[in-house]
Motif scaffolding. Structure first.
Motif, PDB file in Angstrom:
ATOM      1  N   VAL A 124       0.805  -0.897   0.140  1.00  0.00           N
ATOM      2  CA  VAL A 124      -0.002   0.007   0.089  1.00  0.00           C
ATOM      3  C   VAL A 124       0.639   1.227  -0.208  1.00  0.00           C
ATOM      4  O   VAL A 124       0.572   2.179  -0.416  1.00  0.00           O
ATOM      5  CB  VAL A 124      -0.886  -0.049   1.090  1.00  0.00           C
ATOM      6  N   TYR A 125       1.935   1.001   0.663  1.00  0.00           N
ATOM      7  CA  TYR A 125       2.778   2.375   0.887  1.00  0.00           C
ATOM      8  C   TYR A 125       3.163   2.812  -0.757  1.00  0.00           C
ATOM      9  O   TYR A 125       3.607   3.794  -0.935  1.00  0.00           O
ATOM     10  CB  TYR A 125       3.955   2.103   2.010  1.00  0.00           C
ATOM     11  N   GLY A 157      -6.247   2.814  -8.922  1.00  0.00           N
ATOM     12  CA  GLY A 157      -5.436   1.887  -8.628  1.00  0.00           C
ATOM     13  C   GLY A 157      -5.006   1.877  -7.078  1.00  0.00           C
ATOM     14  O   GLY A 157      -4.854   0.699  -6.548  1.00  0.00           O
ATOM     15  N   VAL A 158      -4.761   3.172  -6.532  1.00  0.00           N
ATOM     16  CA  VAL A 158      -4.407   3.109  -5.129  1.00  0.00           C
ATOM     17  C   VAL A 158      -5.484   2.766  -4.315  1.00  0.00           C
ATOM     18  O   VAL A 158      -5.357   1.923  -3.426  1.00  0.00           O
ATOM     19  CB  VAL A 158      -3.892   4.496  -4.761  1.00  0.00           C
ATOM     20  N   ALA A 159      -6.823   3.204  -4.729  1.00  0.00           N
ATOM     21  CA  ALA A 159      -7.842   2.588  -3.924  1.00  0.00           C
ATOM     22  C   ALA A 159      -8.274   1.378  -4.010  1.00  0.00           C
ATOM     23  O   ALA A 159      -8.390   0.501  -2.911  1.00  0.00           O
ATOM     24  CB  ALA A 159      -9.156   3.641  -4.464  1.00  0.00           C
ATOM     25  N   ILE A 196      -9.004  -3.283  -0.959  1.00  0.00           N
ATOM     26  CA  ILE A 196      -9.287  -4.606  -1.296  1.00  0.00           C
ATOM     27  C   ILE A 196      -8.346  -5.407  -1.109  1.00  0.00           C
ATOM     28  O   ILE A 196      -7.214  -5.644  -1.835  1.00  0.00           O
ATOM     29  CB  ILE A 196      -9.801  -4.769  -2.877  1.00  0.00           C
ATOM     30  N   PHE A 197      -8.368  -6.352   0.110  1.00  0.00           N
ATOM     31  CA  PHE A 197      -7.385  -7.195   0.290  1.00  0.00           C
ATOM     32  C   PHE A 197      -5.741  -6.517   0.341  1.00  0.00           C
ATOM     33  O   PHE A 197      -4.921  -7.128  -0.464  1.00  0.00           O
ATOM     34  CB  PHE A 197      -7.277  -8.575  -0.532  1.00  0.00           C
ATOM     35  N   ASN A 202      -1.356   0.324   6.088  1.00  0.00           N
ATOM     36  CA  ASN A 202      -2.168  -0.867   5.453  1.00  0.00           C
ATOM     37  C   ASN A 202      -3.346  -1.312   6.528  1.00  0.00           C
ATOM     38  O   ASN A 202      -3.198  -1.483   7.901  1.00  0.00           O
ATOM     39  CB  ASN A 202      -1.450  -2.147   5.464  1.00  0.00           C
ATOM     40  N   LEU A 203      -4.623  -1.361   6.274  1.00  0.00           N
ATOM     41  CA  LEU A 203      -5.527  -1.405   6.856  1.00  0.00           C
ATOM     42  C   LEU A 203      -5.853  -2.709   7.787  1.00  0.00           C
ATOM     43  O   LEU A 203      -6.300  -2.950   8.702  1.00  0.00           O
ATOM     44  CB  LEU A 203      -6.954  -1.336   6.108  1.00  0.00           C
ATOM     45  N   ARG A 204      -5.034  -3.725   7.255  1.00  0.00           N
ATOM     46  CA  ARG A 204      -5.039  -4.994   7.992  1.00  0.00           C
ATOM     47  C   ARG A 204      -3.799  -5.307   8.603  1.00  0.00           C
ATOM     48  O   ARG A 204      -3.670  -6.353   9.176  1.00  0.00           O
ATOM     49  CB  ARG A 204      -5.084  -6.207   6.807  1.00  0.00           C
ATOM     50  N   ARG A 205      -3.031  -4.444   8.993  1.00  0.00           N
ATOM     51  CA  ARG A 205      -1.574  -4.388   9.806  1.00  0.00           C
ATOM     52  C   ARG A 205      -1.678  -5.001  11.005  1.00  0.00           C
ATOM     53  O   ARG A 205      -0.608  -5.537  11.288  1.00  0.00           O
ATOM     54  CB  ARG A 205      -0.911  -3.299   9.863  1.00  0.00           C
ATOM     55  N   GLY A 206      -3.003  -5.072  11.815  1.00  0.00           N
ATOM     56  CA  GLY A 206      -2.855  -5.566  13.134  1.00  0.00           C
ATOM     57  C   GLY A 206      -3.334  -7.087  13.218  1.00  0.00           C
ATOM     58  O   GLY A 206      -3.504  -7.545  14.108  1.00  0.00           O
TER      59      GLY A 206
END
Length: 334
Positions: free
Chosen positions: A43-44, A134-136, A141-142, A211-215
């Protein structure tokens, strides 16, 4: 790889449909192109790439617009834009997207839109739109995580380190000349595994940024510290192997092998360290070091009391004890 490919396809298709059906932009070829390239490995990178991509494409469009206004011959304008675009794209802030300054300018001039301000604005709009999609897609999405790479890298590196310690233990205990070549091969294998582990650790840390899933468990946070420990073992282990190779290959060297009882204790210490190293990769499992500490203490006492055994033997033992102590300390600080 399958998920990222599907996401890139979705982003390109979405960018094309939005640009053609909603915004009704003519020939919006830059929208899906930008969208595909912004579905990055992390994501970064996508967010950083969005800034670089839009900046490089905008620069290419502006160069084409300037050439279209000042140069009446398309072929000459094309040459000037490509040359100037490639030079401008070498600026380090554009990163890997810098090459698209010249390429975008070339496409705009080739399509004959360089002298039409409205179409130039469309090019900028569709690029920004495609990049944003593309970024979104990559962010929402995963979003990619690489925690499983840490698990794999830790397991492979622990096995390689343990195998090298076992091979070194056998060489010290039996003093077989043929074992030196095998030791060199194993050393090269460990070096390559260390590099692979460093790459995996770097990618995983970057993958967690923004990242929204980093946790989640798949982020690999639990395996990061063990992997750092295993990587840190490489330096003292390479020193230990170098000392053993020196004493085994050149018997006339002052660093001769130590006495038989010390050699057996050294071999036992390396065997014990191999088991401890394997335990590091198993997150949550205890790492037993009491046996390693006892053998190390025995060897250090042997070195202190060996006043009448000759300088070469003391030097040889000392050269092996120091990196062995560093290995134990690294394992204690894990």
């Amino acid at each position: 790889m399958l998920v990222q490919s599907a996401k890139a396809t979705l982003a390109a298709t979405g960018a094309w449909l939005l640009a053609t059906l909603v915004l009704r932009l003519p020939q919006p070829f830059l929208a899906p192109y930008a969208a595909v390239f912004l579905v990055e490995a992390t994501v970064y990178r996508s967010l950083r790439g969005w800034v670089q991509q839009v900046g490089s494409v905008a620069t290419g469009v502006l160069l084409a617009a300037l050439a279209g206004q000042l140069i009446p011959w398309q072929a000459v304008a094309l040459a000037v834009v490509v040359f100037a675009g490639l030079l401008a794209g070498s600026w380090w802030r554009f990163g890997e997207s810098g090459v698209w300054v010249g390429v975008t300018g070339m496409l705009v001039v080739s399509y004959g839109t360089a002298a039409e301000p409205v179409l130039l604005g469309d090019r900028l709009l569709e690029t920004a739109l495609g990049a944003a999609i593309g970024v979104a897609v990559n962010t929402l999405i995963f979003p990619p995580l690489y925690g499983e790479r840490l698990v794999t890298a830790a397991g492979r590196l622990a096995t390689a380190l343990a195998d090298l310690l076992e091979a070194t233990s056998d060489l010290v205990r039996h003093d077989e000349p043929d074992g030196v070549d095998s030791l060199l091969s194993r050393t090269n294998d460990v070096r390559s595994q260390v590099l692979a582990a460093e790459d995996a650790a770097g990618l995983t840390r970057e993958g967690r940024r923004l990242n929204l899933r980093r946790g989640r468990p798949g982020a690999g946070a639990r395996h990061e510290r063990p992997l750092r420990t295993l990587i840190a073992l490489w330096s003292p282990l390479s020193q230990l192997v170098a000392a053993v190779r020196t004493t085994s290959e050149r018997q006339e060297h002052p660093f001769a092998y130590p006495w038989p009882d010390a050699r057996d204790a050294l071999a036992d210490l390396m065997h014990c360290l191999a088991g401890a190293v394997q335990s590091v990769a198993a997150v949550g499992e205890p790492v037993e070091l009491d046996g390693c500490r006892a053998l190390l203490h025995r060897l250090e006492q042997r070195l202190v009391t060996a006043e009448d055994d000759g300088v070469p033997a003391r030097l040889g033992l000392g050269a092996m004890i120091l990196p062995a102590r560093l290995l134990v300390e690294k394992l204690e600080d894990r």
